[in-house]
Design a protein around this motif. Structure first.
Motif, short mmCIF file in Angstrom:
data_model
loop_
_atom_site.label_atom_id
_atom_site.label_comp_id
_atom_site.label_asym_id
_atom_site.label_seq_id
_atom_site.Cartn_x
_atom_site.Cartn_y
_atom_site.Cartn_z
N ASN A 103 5.06 22.83 2.67
CA ASN A 103 5.18 23.93 1.27
C ASN A 103 7.06 23.09 0.65
OD1 ASN A 103 6.70 24.17 3.68
ND2 ASN A 103 7.02 26.81 3.63
N LYS A 104 7.14 22.03 0.68
CA LYS A 104 8.54 21.41 1.35
C LYS A 104 8.33 20.16 -0.05
CE LYS A 104 11.63 24.16 5.14
NZ LYS A 104 12.06 23.18 6.42
N LEU A 105 9.67 19.99 -0.40
CA LEU A 105 9.32 17.84 -1.09
C LEU A 105 9.25 17.27 -0.05
CD1 LEU A 105 9.31 16.63 -3.86
CD2 LEU A 105 12.11 16.65 -3.63
N ILE A 106 7.79 16.16 -0.06
CA ILE A 106 8.37 15.05 0.70
C ILE A 106 9.68 14.74 1.31
CG2 ILE A 106 7.36 13.38 -1.04
CD1 ILE A 106 6.35 13.86 3.33
N PHE A 107 10.23 14.28 0.06
CA PHE A 107 11.53 13.37 0.27
C PHE A 107 12.29 14.04 1.11
CE2 PHE A 107 8.58 11.56 -3.17
CZ PHE A 107 8.17 10.43 -2.95
N THR A 108 12.32 15.21 1.18
CA THR A 108 13.41 16.10 1.90
C THR A 108 12.92 16.19 3.89
OG1 THR A 108 12.45 18.31 1.45
CG2 THR A 108 13.97 17.47 0.27
N PHE B 136 5.93 -7.26 8.83
CA PHE B 136 5.22 -6.37 8.14
C PHE B 136 6.98 -5.14 7.84
CE2 PHE B 136 4.34 -5.68 11.81
CZ PHE B 136 4.78 -4.19 12.02
N ALA B 137 7.11 -4.12 6.85
CA ALA B 137 7.90 -3.26 6.79
C ALA B 137 6.68 -1.59 6.35
CB ALA B 137 8.85 -3.26 6.25
N ASP B 138 7.15 -1.15 6.81
CA ASP B 138 6.01 0.42 6.54
C ASP B 138 7.41 0.74 6.93
OD1 ASP B 138 4.12 -1.08 7.18
OD2 ASP B 138 3.59 -0.26 9.09
N LEU B 139 7.33 2.35 6.05
CA LEU B 139 8.08 3.86 5.79
C LEU B 139 6.83 4.84 5.90
CD1 LEU B 139 10.12 5.69 5.53
CD2 LEU B 139 10.09 4.79 2.93
N GLY B 140 7.18 5.83 6.91
CA GLY B 140 6.01 6.92 6.58
C GLY B 140 6.95 8.11 6.66
N SER C 235 3.14 7.67 18.13
CA SER C 235 3.80 9.45 18.71
C SER C 235 3.50 10.24 18.27
CB SER C 235 5.56 9.24 17.83
OG SER C 235 5.94 10.81 17.89
N ARG C 236 3.46 11.22 19.16
CA ARG C 236 2.16 13.07 19.10
C ARG C 236 3.22 13.66 18.18
NH1 ARG C 236 -2.64 11.97 21.44
NH2 ARG C 236 -3.45 10.33 22.54
N THR C 237 4.41 13.58 18.14
CA THR C 237 5.42 14.38 17.69
C THR C 237 5.84 14.61 16.11
OG1 THR C 237 7.20 13.62 18.06
CG2 THR C 237 6.04 15.01 19.83
N ALA C 238 5.35 13.36 15.59
CA ALA C 238 5.71 13.44 14.38
C ALA C 238 4.44 13.48 13.84
CB ALA C 238 6.08 11.84 14.14
N ILE C 239 4.71 15.06 13.32
CA ILE C 239 2.97 16.16 12.71
C ILE C 239 3.29 16.85 11.52
CG2 ILE C 239 1.27 15.18 14.93
CD1 ILE C 239 2.67 18.38 15.69
N GLY C 240 2.35 16.68 10.58
CA GLY C 240 2.99 17.32 9.77
C GLY C 240 1.59 17.85 8.77
N GLN C 241 1.87 18.80 8.27
CA GLN C 241 0.29 18.63 6.75
C GLN C 241 0.39 18.60 5.23
OE1 GLN C 241 -0.61 23.18 6.85
NE2 GLN C 241 -1.66 22.19 8.78
N GLN C 242 1.83 16.97 5.44
CA GLN C 242 2.60 16.30 4.23
C GLN C 242 2.56 15.03 4.55
OE1 GLN C 242 4.65 16.98 -0.65
NE2 GLN C 242 5.14 18.47 2.10
N ASN D 149 0.93 -1.02 -0.02
CA ASN D 149 0.10 -0.24 -0.28
C ASN D 149 1.40 1.53 -0.41
OD1 ASN D 149 -1.54 2.10 1.59
ND2 ASN D 149 -2.89 1.35 0.65
N LEU D 150 0.74 2.03 -0.69
CA LEU D 150 1.13 3.81 -0.90
C LEU D 150 0.27 4.50 -0.42
CD1 LEU D 150 3.67 2.88 -4.15
CD2 LEU D 150 4.27 2.66 -1.59
N SER D 151 0.53 5.92 0.06
CA SER D 151 -0.38 6.64 -0.29
C SER D 151 0.30 7.91 0.26
CB SER D 151 -2.13 6.63 1.28
OG SER D 151 -0.67 6.51 2.27
N TYR D 152 -0.33 9.02 -0.23
CA TYR D 152 -0.21 10.32 -0.32
C TYR D 152 -1.47 11.32 -0.04
CZ TYR D 152 2.46 14.61 -1.64
OH TYR D 152 2.53 15.93 -1.87
N THR D 153 -0.70 12.45 1.19
CA THR D 153 -1.87 13.05 1.49
C THR D 153 -1.52 14.62 1.78
OG1 THR D 153 -3.28 12.39 2.27
CG2 THR D 153 -3.63 14.37 3.07
#
Length: 596
Positions: free
Chosen positions: A525-530, A515-519, A482-489, A454-458
């Protein structure tokens, strides 16, 4: 009475048989080498699976019904089997232990009148194979039934007539669940999915907290399914816990079949104290809210062609929902719209196509599962009458799901964009996309194996400060709290390999999974992979008995490399997992997609 016909399995042609024979020779040789060592033999069973010819189960089912197409139904007989013991292939089988005999004794079998209300045909109707196939699917969706089978017999005297026997297999309707949240709160839930055998559901949850009143609270719900045989469902709820206090009422007739031309619903919530604005709102507030919420919607569908196999429908929908706050928390400037008294008027247009194929061992354990194929394209417009300024809303979503032509798996894809226009500015918008791939079920020795990707992007666009995405849900990194790993992308990638074991543990089917998960999560306003990377790796086991209404029990051991400071490197969880569901491609009420 005549004997029921048996559907014939269509074997592969000779060229395909030669191909599979050569493949079998290769895999047999590889298996012999691997089995020289116990560890390599285990790896072969889990990781390497010889291909098998594909069997189209829907075609087999339709072939069976096609033999009786055009015959007149002269008699309908309904038989509800005991929960434990008998099966469709052996209806006279007896239970083999005292616990199962006791469970059969206290269980109330489904009332035959209740099952009769689920039927889409009656005496005097002409047998329609597609209708029979669809009717079996609808009955299988009922939470208190394990499976259903229609057995048709040609009348021994009048060849133009046929008798239909409806066999149903109940689940044991009593269930319980519970959990502990940290060291200060916990809950236990008791429920029955088929009260008195009439298909009604009742649940009561006791919720406790050591420091917040009420120290012992209650949540209770009562639901009536398929009122009057019209696929109309009603639910009543009362809540009084440290989290919520109030009343809930829901009435809904969804577009669960293509024959339903009118769908509608009504929801009313009066919450004197709550943590969230709506039930599915991802934002949780420390200060309790005092609010009312109600929603009314309706829709009508039109058939664009008469092809029963690929019927395309156009559905027009409209809705009205209102949120009113009697008490508001202290809010910072710029977040007023989150707590605005507002009314939303919406209209939608849907173009849909849906059909179903059958398989097993996807989200369930040994029962027939109906996989939806088709597409759904939806365009929404809304007018937000808001105390802080009126706005316009637009949303477009498209989704598609199909078995691959080579039958190597199932692919689902969706994408969408939506948001509000306020004085020429675009705000509270989002772009989302999802890709899911499920491999076909393959043999691995005596085991069955399937993989899920599964791949998802928001991406949030001009969202308010209090609106943010997390990785905490099971949908992204499993067990990540975690409650600190937050963002809008956010971008997430999930892989799971499941091995369905042939043996049972005290009548519970077992499945091992890794399983192996990546988030990746961060600013919009920045490129997601950075941005910030997190991950989860783990193994676990699931236990489930399809004869029970219980959820799936799950034990999971996970590791979280580069974890945030508010969670540990290792996570061990014993809990329940609700069954995942396929996107059904059916039209639904027009509503903004949640940002979560």
């Amino acid at each position: 009475m005549g004997s029921p016909a048996v559907a014939q399995v269509v074997l592969p042609d000779s060229a395909s048989m030669i191909k599979f024979q050569r493949q079998d020779e290769f895999y047999d040789s590889l298996a012999n080498r691997a089995n020289r060592n116990k560890f390599t033999g285990w790896l072969y069973d889990v990781l390497i699976s010889p291909p098998r010819p594909y069997v189209d189960k829907k075609a087999l089912a339709l072939d069976y019904f096609n033999q009786y197409e055009g015959m007149v139904i002269a008699k309908i007989e309904i038989e509800a089997l005991e929960v434990f013991g008998p099966s469709f292939t052996n209806p006279d089988k007896k239970v083999d232990n005292w616990a199962e005999r006791f469970a059969n004794t206290i269980h109330t079998k489904s009332n035959l009148k209740t099952i009769e209300k689920q039927l889409l045909f009656k005496i005097g109707d002409i047998i329609d194979p597609e209708l029979m196939y669809e009717n079996e699917r609808l009955i299988r969706k009922l939470p208190y039934l394990k499976d259903v089978k229609f057995v048709i017999e040609q009348d021994s005297i009048y060849s133009a007539f046929a008798n239909v026997k409806v066999l149903t297999k109940d689940r044991f309707s009593f269930g319980a669940s519970g959990g502990v949240n940290g060291t200060s709160s916990g809950d236990i839930r008791l429920y029955n999915k088929n009260i008195f055998g009439i298909g009604h559901e009742f649940s009561v949850k006791f919720v406790g907290h050591l420091n917040q009143e009420p120290y012992l609270g209650i949540e209770t719900y009562y639901k009536i399914n398929n009122i009057g045989g019209r696929f109309l469902d009603m639910e009543l709820g009362y809540l009084n816990t440290f989290r919520d206090e109030g009343f809930i009422y829901n009435l809904e007739k969804p577009f669960i079949t293509e024959e339903i031309k009118w769908g509608y619903g009504l929801s009313v919530n009066r919450l004197f104290r709550t943590e969230r604005i709506t039930n599915d709102d991802p934002i949780k507030f420390e200060e309790p809210l005092n609010e009312s919420y109600y929603n009314l919607w309706a829709g009508h569908s039109f058939n664009l062609n008469t092809n029963n196999e690929n019927l395309t429908q156009l559905t027009l929908t409209a809705s009205f929902h209102n949120v009113s706050f009697f008490e508001k928390p202290k809010i910072e400037p710029g977040n007023e719209h989150l707590f605005a008294n507002r009314s939303m008027y919406m209209a939608g247009i849907n173009l849909t196509q849906r059909r179903y194929v059958q398989d097993q061992l996807i989200y369930s354990y040994g029962i027939t599962e109906d996989i939806p194929e088709g597409y759904k394209h939806e365009l929404l417009y809304g007018y937000d009458a808001n105390e802080f300024g009126d706005r316009h809303f637009f949303q477009f979503e498209t989704s598609n799901g199909n078995l691959l032509l080579s039958r190597t798996g199932y692919v689902f894809m969706s994408t969408g964009i939506g948001g509000y226009f306020n004085k020429g500015n675009f705000e509270q918008g989002q772009i989302n996309g999802e890709l899911e791939f499920i491999t076909k079920l393959v043999s691995a020795g005596s085991k069955q194996v399937r993989s899920f990707i599964n791949l998802s992007y928001t991406l949030g666009i001009e969202r308010y400060d209090l609106e943010y995405l997390t990785l905490r849900r099971f949908d992204h990194i499993r067990g990540f709290n975690s409650r600190t790993a937050i963002g809008q992308q956010r971008f997430s990638a999930k892989f799971e390999h499941v091995v369905f074991l042939p043996r049972q543990f005290y009548k519970f089917n077992m499945a091992l999974f890794g399983f192996a998960d990546l988030g990746i999560i961060g600013e919009s306003n920045k490129l997601i992979f950075t941005q910030n990377y997190y991950s989860g790796l783990g193994v676990g086991i699931r236990l489930h008995n399809e004869n029970l209404v219980f959820e799936t029990f799950r034990f999971r051991l996970a590791f979280y490399p580069f974890h945030p400071s508010d969670m540990s490197f290792v996570g061990v969880v014993l809990d329940e997992q609700s069954k995942s569901r396929f996107m059904s491609f059916e039209p639904v009420q027009p509503y903004p997609k949640p940002f979560e």
